[in-house]
Design an enzyme around this catalytic site. Structure first.
Site, PDB file in Angstrom:
ATOM      1  N   ASP A  84       0.806  -1.229   0.000  1.00  0.00           N
ATOM      2  CA  ASP A  84       0.000   0.000   0.000  1.00  0.00           C
ATOM      3  C   ASP A  84       0.836   1.274   0.000  1.00  0.00           C
ATOM      4  OD1 ASP A  84      -2.245  -1.650   0.138  1.00  0.00           O
ATOM      5  OD2 ASP A  84      -2.255  -1.612   2.325  1.00  0.00           O
ATOM      6  N   GLU A  85       1.998   1.223  -0.594  1.00  0.00           N
ATOM      7  CA  GLU A  85       2.888   2.386  -0.585  1.00  0.00           C
ATOM      8  C   GLU A  85       2.495   3.411  -1.645  1.00  0.00           C
ATOM      9  OE1 GLU A  85       3.827  -0.735  -1.160  1.00  0.00           O
ATOM     10  OE2 GLU A  85       5.285  -1.406   0.341  1.00  0.00           O
ATOM     11  N   LYS A 139       2.098   2.072  -4.998  1.00  0.00           N
ATOM     12  CA  LYS A 139       2.733   1.455  -6.187  1.00  0.00           C
ATOM     13  C   LYS A 139       1.935   1.719  -7.455  1.00  0.00           C
ATOM     14  CE  LYS A 139       2.422  -2.545  -4.263  1.00  0.00           C
ATOM     15  NZ  LYS A 139       2.076  -2.154  -2.888  1.00  0.00           N
ATOM     16  N   GLY A 198      -4.570  -4.351  -3.535  1.00  0.00           N
ATOM     17  CA  GLY A 198      -5.559  -3.303  -3.786  1.00  0.00           C
ATOM     18  C   GLY A 198      -4.796  -2.090  -4.255  1.00  0.00           C
ATOM     19  N   HIS A 199      -4.925  -1.778  -5.525  1.00  0.00           N
ATOM     20  CA  HIS A 199      -4.098  -0.730  -6.141  1.00  0.00           C
ATOM     21  C   HIS A 199      -4.972   0.431  -6.611  1.00  0.00           C
ATOM     22  CE1 HIS A 199      -0.751  -3.880  -7.147  1.00  0.00           C
ATOM     23  NE2 HIS A 199      -0.877  -3.636  -5.873  1.00  0.00           N
ATOM     24  N   GLN A 246       2.048  -6.049  -3.154  1.00  0.00           N
ATOM     25  CA  GLN A 246       2.540  -6.162  -1.774  1.00  0.00           C
ATOM     26  C   GLN A 246       3.854  -5.382  -1.599  1.00  0.00           C
ATOM     27  OE1 GLN A 246       1.415  -9.504  -3.249  1.00  0.00           O
ATOM     28  NE2 GLN A 246      -0.510  -8.592  -2.676  1.00  0.00           N
ATOM     29  N   GLY A 299     -10.820  -2.995   3.569  1.00  0.00           N
ATOM     30  CA  GLY A 299     -11.370  -1.873   4.328  1.00  0.00           C
ATOM     31  C   GLY A 299     -10.824  -1.763   5.742  1.00  0.00           C
TER      32      GLY A 299
HETATM   33  P1  GDP Z   1      -0.651   0.328  -3.586  1.00  0.00           P
HETATM   34  O1  GDP Z   1      -1.296  -0.932  -3.121  1.00  0.00           O
HETATM   35  O2  GDP Z   1       0.800   0.372  -3.256  1.00  0.00           O
HETATM   36  O3  GDP Z   1      -0.897   0.621  -5.032  1.00  0.00           O
HETATM   37  O4  GDP Z   1      -1.322   1.505  -2.746  1.00  0.00           O
HETATM   38  P2  GDP Z   1      -2.868   1.643  -2.331  1.00  0.00           P
HETATM   39  O5  GDP Z   1      -3.641   2.051  -3.509  1.00  0.00           O
HETATM   40  O6  GDP Z   1      -3.304   0.460  -1.560  1.00  0.00           O
HETATM   41  O7  GDP Z   1      -2.777   2.804  -1.254  1.00  0.00           O
HETATM   42  C1  GDP Z   1      -2.208   4.029  -1.538  1.00  0.00           C
HETATM   43  C2  GDP Z   1      -3.242   5.119  -1.268  1.00  0.00           C
HETATM   44  O8  GDP Z   1      -2.589   6.371  -1.188  1.00  0.00           O
HETATM   45  C3  GDP Z   1      -4.265   5.277  -2.371  1.00  0.00           C
HETATM   46  O9  GDP Z   1      -5.482   5.684  -1.808  1.00  0.00           O
HETATM   47  C4  GDP Z   1      -3.676   6.369  -3.243  1.00  0.00           C
HETATM   48  O10 GDP Z   1      -4.654   7.071  -3.991  1.00  0.00           O
HETATM   49  C5  GDP Z   1      -3.056   7.259  -2.202  1.00  0.00           C
HETATM   50  N1  GDP Z   1      -1.864   8.008  -2.613  1.00  0.00           N
HETATM   51  C6  GDP Z   1      -0.845   7.609  -3.431  1.00  0.00           C
HETATM   52  N2  GDP Z   1       0.126   8.551  -3.457  1.00  0.00           N
HETATM   53  C7  GDP Z   1      -0.292   9.549  -2.641  1.00  0.00           C
HETATM   54  C8  GDP Z   1       0.299  10.781  -2.227  1.00  0.00           C
HETATM   55  O11 GDP Z   1       1.396  11.150  -2.595  1.00  0.00           O
HETATM   56  N3  GDP Z   1      -0.427  11.539  -1.343  1.00  0.00           N
HETATM   57  C9  GDP Z   1      -1.656  11.169  -0.881  1.00  0.00           C
HETATM   58  N4  GDP Z   1      -2.272  11.975  -0.023  1.00  0.00           N
HETATM   59  N5  GDP Z   1      -2.222  10.011  -1.242  1.00  0.00           N
HETATM   60  C10 GDP Z   1      -1.552   9.216  -2.097  1.00  0.00           C
HETATM   61  P1  IMO Z   2      -0.898  -4.192  -2.198  1.00  0.00           P
HETATM   62  O1  IMO Z   2      -0.451  -4.772  -3.504  1.00  0.00           O
HETATM   63  C1  IMO Z   2      -0.960  -4.541   2.130  1.00  0.00           C
HETATM   64  C2  IMO Z   2      -0.972  -8.591   3.776  1.00  0.00           C
HETATM   65  C3  IMO Z   2      -2.203  -9.046   4.539  1.00  0.00           C
HETATM   66  C4  IMO Z   2      -1.565  -9.994   5.532  1.00  0.00           C
HETATM   67  C5  IMO Z   2      -0.469 -10.663   4.703  1.00  0.00           C
HETATM   68  C6  IMO Z   2      -0.857 -11.998   4.107  1.00  0.00           C
HETATM   69  O2  IMO Z   2      -2.160  -3.438  -2.258  1.00  0.00           O
HETATM   70  O3  IMO Z   2       0.215  -3.447  -1.546  1.00  0.00           O
HETATM   71  P2  IMO Z   2      -2.422 -12.694   2.080  1.00  0.00           P
HETATM   72  O4  IMO Z   2      -3.884 -12.444   1.836  1.00  0.00           O
HETATM   73  O5  IMO Z   2      -1.528 -12.159   1.019  1.00  0.00           O
HETATM   74  O6  IMO Z   2      -2.126 -14.130   2.389  1.00  0.00           O
HETATM   75  O7  IMO Z   2      -2.112 -11.893   3.435  1.00  0.00           O
HETATM   76  O8  IMO Z   2      -0.151  -9.754   3.653  1.00  0.00           O
HETATM   77  N1  IMO Z   2      -1.217  -8.099   2.402  1.00  0.00           N
HETATM   78  C7  IMO Z   2      -1.168  -6.803   2.061  1.00  0.00           C
HETATM   79  N2  IMO Z   2      -0.969  -5.703   2.800  1.00  0.00           N
HETATM   80  N3  IMO Z   2      -1.085  -4.430   0.798  1.00  0.00           N
HETATM   81  C8  IMO Z   2      -1.247  -5.536   0.032  1.00  0.00           C
HETATM   82  O9  IMO Z   2      -1.245  -5.491  -1.319  1.00  0.00           O
HETATM   83  C9  IMO Z   2      -1.344  -6.794   0.656  1.00  0.00           C
HETATM   84  N4  IMO Z   2      -1.530  -8.050   0.217  1.00  0.00           N
HETATM   85  C10 IMO Z   2      -1.437  -8.844   1.288  1.00  0.00           C
HETATM   86  O10 IMO Z   2      -2.841  -7.962   5.160  1.00  0.00           O
HETATM   87  O11 IMO Z   2      -0.944  -9.266   6.561  1.00  0.00           O
HETATM   88 MG    MG Z   3      -2.790  -1.576  -1.796  1.00  0.00          MG
END
Ligand code: GDP
Ligand code: IMO
Ligand code: MG
Length: 423
Positions: free
Chosen positions: A12-13, A15, A39-40, A221, A299
């Site tokens: 969730d960085e 990516k 979840g991207h 991840q 969520g």
């Molecule tokens: P991913 O799984 O690494 O692709 O990241 P996620 O989508 O799960 O979570 C990243 C969240 O941060 C999303 O809601 C993005 O829209 C949001 N996001 C990404 N970059 C930024 C940023 O620079 N600032 C803010 N405020 N939100 C960001």
């Molecule tokens: P993205 O691509 C954050 C975590 C789960 C759990 C562990 C193992 O959006 O960054 P799993 O269902 O893979 O067997 O769960 O890994 N996890 C994530 N945490 N972002 C994800 O994907 C994740 N995918 C799995 O919360 O701790």
């Molecule tokens: Mg994510």
């Protein structure tokens, strides 16, 4: 230049935002591991797209997007995601799925859900999407691949081996219902239809013809969730590290020129497992609320903490990171003070760790050694040029670069594609 986008922390960085940005210059985008546990999020012109399996590069409509052999796919989830995109008017005609990708069967999600909900000790906090059980079967050599759906003979032969083992485990270990061959064959017929428009039996030609073009590898991840290098056993079951791009895509490692590690300006984690810089206080809550730190897939509220340079240096090494995209820097806009963990201290004996200690069961004895940075107290969400960032922000970024030993080449100051500074 061929790049891999790798999560440098616990997922969730941001990516997907970075993948979407870099996809502008790519011809082929390959998702190489994981499944719909991911979840991207991509935000373009105030519209939010959420992806689980499909490479976020699909939004451009004119790029080949390939889901590689290293992934695991839950067919119904894939179908739902594709249909959602079509409904949004996105052209998915260049979406291709490897026939070698593994299929998540209903019994995989059932086992994942069962284990997670009955575990009293050692709970992982998975996404319950059947990821672990699907990879377990793949490595135990009793998994189904997408190509199996298109050969009655192969499928029948494989099921005669798989089902007796599977059913014995389902019934005797988990107390779950067994599956008849007819039931599974019927499911497979449905799955074959779902994948038919996308399965790419000519994937070798696709990879061959794209060799001299620009390829972007999309990780899911993050390094600290990697099954070999992460906080095992509190990890996912695949290899998000840069090296995973080679095994999961079908290309060799020499094709990769750059590994972009995506990290937040702080750290979040969902699910169980150690997290030395976690903040169980008002500051943690403030980060969660301003950064809107809630899981895209489940969520769940994300655990939040200060930037951890110890795990990040480790991620640079084992993830093979050559440059960093730092996201969510804007979340600190109104903070007076920002902390960075530079080392860990063992509370039992005062020992200082500058490198990451891999026995995570001992992390409960560790406390972070922090250095403090002054906030910049201004809104940076509209800044497009690095030099225009406030001095304190630039100092903070420069210090992170120094601690990590790799440059920060992208600074993200908001969720939108446009809110990005290329250094
Ligand atoms: P991913 O799984 O690494 O692709 O990241 P996620 O989508 O799960 O979570 C990243 C969240 O941060 C999303 O809601 C993005 O829209 C949001 N996001 C990404 N970059 C930024 C940023 O620079 N600032 C803010 N405020 N939100 C960001
Ligand atoms: P993205 O691509 C954050 C975590 C789960 C759990 C562990 C193992 O959006 O960054 P799993 O269902 O893979 O067997 O769960 O890994 N996890 C994530 N945490 N972002 C994800 O994907 C994740 N995918 C799995 O919360 O701790
Ligand atoms: Mg994510």
């Amino acid at each position: 230049m061929n790049k891999v986008v790798v999560g440098a922390q616990w997922g969730d960085e941001g990516k997907a935002k970075i993948t979407d940005l870099l996809a502008q210059d790519a011809d082929l985008i390959i998702r190489y591991q994981g499944g719909c546990n991911a979840g991207h999020t991509v935000v373009v012109d105030n519209k939010t797209f959420k992806f689980h399996l499909i490479p976020s590069g699909i939004l451009y409509g004119n790029k080949d997007c390939f889901i590689g052999a290293g992934t695991v796919i839950l067919p119904e989830y894939f179908e739902e995601e594709v249909n959602g995109l079509i409904k949004d008017g996105i052209d998915v005609s260049r979406l291709k799925v490897s026939p070698l990708a593994s299929i998540t069967m209903p019994y995989h999600t059932e086992v994942d859900g069962f284990v997670e909900s009955t575990a009293t000790k050692g709970k992982i906090g998975t996404t319950k999407k059947g990821i672990g059980p699907t990879y377990t079967d793949k490595y135990a050599r009793i998994g189904l691949k997408i190509q199996d759906l298109y050969s009655k003979e192969t499928l029948s032969e494989k099921l005669d081996v798989i089902l007796p083992i599977k059913n014995k485990t389902l019934e005797q270990v988990y107390g779950l219902k067994p599956y008849s061959k007819e039931q599974v064959l019927e499911l497979c017929e449905k799955y074959a239809k779902i994948f038919e428009p996308y399965v790419c039996f000519e994937w070798q030609d696709l990879l061959e013809k794209s060799k001299d073009k620009t390829i972007l590898f999309e990780g899911a991840q993050g390094v600290m969730l990697d099954v070999d290098y992460g906080t095992y056993p509190f990890v996912t079951s695949s290899n998000p590290i840069g090296g995973g791009a080679a095994t999961g895509s079908g290309y060799g490692p020499k094709i990769i020129d750059e590994v972009v590690g995506v990290a937040k300006a702080y750290v979040t984690r969902v699910g169980e497992g150690p997290f030395v810089t976690e903040l169980n206080d008002e500051i943690g809550n403030k980060i969660r609320e301003i950064g809107y730190e809630y899981g895209v897939t489940t969520g769940r509220p994300r655990r939040c903490g200060w930037f951890d340079a110890v795990t990040m240096r480790y991620a640079v090494l084992v993830g093979g990171l050559t440059t960093i995209a730092l996201t969510k820097v804007d979340v600190f806009d109104q903070f007076d003070e920002i902390k960075v963990c530079t080392a860990y201290k063992d509370t039992r004996n005062g020992k200082i760790y500058n490198s990451y200690p891999t026995d995570v069961y001992m992390h409960k004895y560790l406390e972070p050694v922090y250095e403090s940075h002054q906030g910049w107290k201004s809104n940076i969400t509209g800044i497009k040029n690095y030099n225009e960032l406030p001095e304190n922000c630039k100092k903070y970024l420069a210090r992170l670069e120094e601690l990590l030993g790799v440059p920060i080449s992208i600074v993200s100051v908001g969720p939108d594609r446009e809110q990005t500074i290329i250094k």
